[in-house]
Design a protein around this motif. Sequence first.
Motif, short mmCIF file in Angstrom:
data_model
loop_
_atom_site.label_atom_id
_atom_site.label_comp_id
_atom_site.label_asym_id
_atom_site.label_seq_id
_atom_site.Cartn_x
_atom_site.Cartn_y
_atom_site.Cartn_z
N THR B 396 0.85 -1.19 0.00
CA THR B 396 0.00 0.00 0.00
C THR B 396 0.89 1.25 0.00
OG1 THR B 396 -0.04 0.03 2.39
CG2 THR B 396 -1.83 -1.13 1.31
N ALA B 397 0.26 2.39 -0.30
CA ALA B 397 1.01 3.64 -0.41
C ALA B 397 1.68 3.99 0.92
CB ALA B 397 0.09 4.76 -0.85
N GLY B 398 0.98 3.73 2.03
CA GLY B 398 1.53 4.09 3.32
C GLY B 398 2.85 3.41 3.61
N PHE B 399 3.02 2.19 3.10
CA PHE B 399 4.27 1.47 3.33
C PHE B 399 5.44 2.19 2.68
CE2 PHE B 399 7.36 -1.61 1.63
CZ PHE B 399 7.88 -2.07 2.83
N VAL B 400 5.23 2.69 1.45
CA VAL B 400 6.33 3.32 0.71
C VAL B 400 6.90 4.49 1.49
CG1 VAL B 400 6.96 4.40 -1.46
CG2 VAL B 400 5.22 2.64 -1.43
N SER B 401 5.98 5.34 2.03
CA SER B 401 6.51 6.54 2.70
C SER B 401 7.07 6.19 4.08
CB SER B 401 5.44 7.62 2.80
OG SER B 401 4.25 7.10 3.29
N LYS B 402 6.44 5.24 4.79
CA LYS B 402 7.01 4.87 6.10
C LYS B 402 8.39 4.24 5.90
CE LYS B 402 3.47 5.14 9.36
NZ LYS B 402 2.25 4.41 9.58
N TRP B 403 8.54 3.46 4.83
CA TRP B 403 9.82 2.82 4.56
C TRP B 403 10.91 3.86 4.27
CZ3 TRP B 403 11.89 -1.63 5.55
CH2 TRP B 403 13.07 -2.00 4.91
N THR B 404 10.58 4.85 3.42
CA THR B 404 11.58 5.90 3.14
C THR B 404 11.87 6.69 4.42
OG1 THR B 404 9.75 7.18 2.28
CG2 THR B 404 11.27 6.30 0.67
N LEU B 405 10.85 6.89 5.25
CA LEU B 405 11.06 7.63 6.50
C LEU B 405 11.99 6.86 7.43
CD1 LEU B 405 10.21 10.16 8.00
CD2 LEU B 405 8.31 8.92 8.98
N ILE B 406 11.77 5.53 7.52
CA ILE B 406 12.62 4.72 8.39
C ILE B 406 14.05 4.70 7.87
CG2 ILE B 406 13.06 2.34 9.10
CD1 ILE B 406 10.10 2.01 9.54
N SER B 407 14.23 4.57 6.54
CA SER B 407 15.61 4.54 6.05
C SER B 407 16.27 5.91 6.22
CB SER B 407 15.68 4.05 4.60
OG SER B 407 14.55 4.38 3.89
N ALA B 408 15.49 7.01 6.13
CA ALA B 408 16.07 8.32 6.40
C ALA B 408 16.47 8.44 7.87
CB ALA B 408 15.09 9.43 6.04
N ALA B 409 15.65 7.87 8.76
CA ALA B 409 15.95 7.95 10.20
C ALA B 409 17.20 7.14 10.52
CB ALA B 409 14.76 7.44 11.02
N LEU B 410 17.36 5.99 9.86
CA LEU B 410 18.53 5.14 10.15
C LEU B 410 19.82 5.85 9.78
CD1 LEU B 410 17.32 1.60 9.15
CD2 LEU B 410 17.84 2.47 11.43
N ALA B 411 19.75 6.75 8.78
CA ALA B 411 20.95 7.49 8.38
C ALA B 411 21.33 8.55 9.40
CB ALA B 411 20.72 8.13 7.02
N GLU B 412 20.49 8.76 10.43
CA GLU B 412 20.75 9.82 11.39
C GLU B 412 21.64 9.38 12.54
OE1 GLU B 412 19.66 13.20 11.23
OE2 GLU B 412 19.49 12.38 9.21
N GLY B 413 22.11 8.13 12.51
CA GLY B 413 23.01 7.67 13.56
C GLY B 413 22.27 7.26 14.81
N ALA B 414 22.82 7.65 15.97
CA ALA B 414 22.34 7.10 17.25
C ALA B 414 20.87 7.41 17.51
CB ALA B 414 23.20 7.62 18.39
N THR B 415 20.45 8.69 17.32
CA THR B 415 19.05 9.02 17.59
C THR B 415 18.13 8.30 16.62
OG1 THR B 415 19.39 10.97 16.23
CG2 THR B 415 19.35 11.30 18.62
N GLY B 416 18.67 7.97 15.44
CA GLY B 416 17.86 7.33 14.40
C GLY B 416 17.19 6.07 14.89
N GLY B 417 17.93 5.24 15.65
CA GLY B 417 17.39 3.98 16.15
C GLY B 417 16.17 4.21 17.01
N ALA B 418 16.27 5.20 17.92
CA ALA B 418 15.14 5.50 18.79
C ALA B 418 13.95 6.00 17.96
CB ALA B 418 15.54 6.55 19.82
N LEU B 419 14.26 6.82 16.93
CA LEU B 419 13.16 7.35 16.12
C LEU B 419 12.46 6.25 15.34
CD1 LEU B 419 14.85 10.61 14.86
CD2 LEU B 419 13.04 10.38 16.55
N VAL B 420 13.26 5.25 14.86
CA VAL B 420 12.64 4.12 14.17
C VAL B 420 11.69 3.41 15.12
CG1 VAL B 420 13.08 1.87 13.12
CG2 VAL B 420 14.51 3.82 12.53
N ALA B 421 12.12 3.26 16.37
CA ALA B 421 11.25 2.62 17.36
C ALA B 421 9.94 3.41 17.50
CB ALA B 421 11.95 2.52 18.71
#
Lengths: 118, 497
Positions: B396-421
């Motif tokens: 579904t469309a929602g998956f595409v944007s959540k996925w890009t959001l999660i991969s963008a968050a992972l690139a943020e380093g330490a805080t990224g992990g918490a944000l993915v959670a």
Amino acid sequence: MHLLGLYHYWVFAVLLMIGFYAVIAKPNLIKKLIGLSLFQSAVFLLYITMGKVEGGTAPILQAGAENPLYSNPLPQVLILTAIVVGISTMALGLGIVVRIKEEYGSIEEHDIQEIDRQ
Amino acid sequence: MIEWSHHLPALQVVVPMLSAPLVMLLRSRGLAWAAATTASLFSFAIAIALSLGVLDGETFNYRMGDWPAPYGIELGVDAFSALLLLLVTGASTLALLAARHSLDAEIEAERQPLFYTAWLLALAGLAGIPVSADAFNIFVFMEIAALASYVLISGGPDRRALPAVFKYLIMGTIGATFYLIGIGLIYLMTGTLNLADMELRIHAVADLKPILVAAGFITIGLALKAAVFPLHVWLPSAYTYAPNVVTVFLAACSTKVAIYLLLRFDFFVFQPNLVGHDVQFTYFLMPLAVLAILIGSGVALFERNLKRMLAYSSVAQVGYILLGASFVSLAGVTASVLHMFNHALAKGALFLAVTCLATRCSGLRLDSIAGAARHMPWTMGAFVVAGLSLIGIPGTAGFVSKWTLISAALAEGATGGALVAVIVLGSLMALIYIWRVVEAAYFKAPEKGVAPLREAPPMLLAVTWAAALANLYFGLVPSLPISLSSAAAEILLRHVP
């Protein structure tokens, strides 16, 4: 003295805060709208005072006047539009208050909340 | 021979704005509906033409009255504004196509032409904000859209809409006035209102106090309009008590337009010129975004009214959109813009399904839709599809944007992990509140003594399914929104050091 020289900014800030206070603190819907109107008028003053150039005249071409100093007319034009927006907001707001009075029989915020809770 | 494509940015606003008084003159509600829908379809066609042009690499700049910028008012359409135009006009068109039956139950026949007039004015205002490149012009469009939507929201039969709309009017006006103070201070320092010109001239005065104050006023003012947590208090009641199709239209696009303006102003004018602004931007918005996701979804878990539940879910979704933007990175802003598009699709389809339910059920509480799926399988089917898109299920469309959001968050380093959670937790909560609706509709027995329901009117159902299928289509073939949003992110970050 420097602070007094900027008195029109003080007028703007004080008027803005008086209006804002009324919007937040007054439970009567009409008083809220009066506060909102004051709040907007303060911004109109900010715009109008900024366009004034000391010693400047109205920006109209005059025969015989050599290099006259003009005030900036643009802020006044902008604020003319903003005043229209303000009037429409006020009219719509008062219209809604009239409808609220018809439906609820009160224009006090807590009365309305009380009626809705029942 | 007039070059039509050149005038498209102006026509985008002119068509709905001039149709509005015409619709008012039509006394019959059928004619008024047909005229309003035609005008809305026409603006949708213009938005599609503009988007295709932008994808082809064309740029649209239009000088009103042929006065050159920065003296005249300039209109401009780039990838970011094209995406927003698609959202606004698309949502308006779908909602109007669905509106006939639902509005007949909510608004008296003789008031309907006036209602459609307000609708077209709201459309003109919302479409005007993305096309305009002039800060003051944007203020005027913002107020046109806002005043018209107050009228639309208070048009329904539910009297609780009136206090809700009063609150919205007060908060919306404060937001717009804050924005006005901000651009006033910038005008005081730079002498310009044209956004592109402002960006160049602000550099010389960027470290002076008025500019900082202006940045604060503009950010807070637009955050109020965008229902950023904790300035969202106007939103739930306004969405809940508005006529159903109005909720479809406004929930899909009105907060998005405010976020658009927030991002455009910040990335165009402030980010390139104010020292340390990107850090402040991140530290200000990221905590608010996280709180919005957690608290918005948390409140939605316990709501028993369907519309209010989805409204709180909107507060959470605004959080996802801001979270992406707060990274100030290409991937983050792309995810943010993409989520604007996909959330509008999902929430629009959900509210359309709710409109279907409202035409048949006695209320919109979870108890009153108990067992509805037995008699309205198509409506609930569309609700489930759109709900899956809101949660972010693959396909579904929602998956595409959540996925890009999660991969963008992972690139943020330490805080990224918490944000993915946080993102995953938010999605789980969405799963739960959508499940509560599904449970009530599919597995609960209907209340005793209630007449059996019928399937929703065919026109309404067709539009609902079109929106639900769009969620699947853009989930499987996401190239159009992805290319528009990555182009938008590049435009926004072009000047950011």
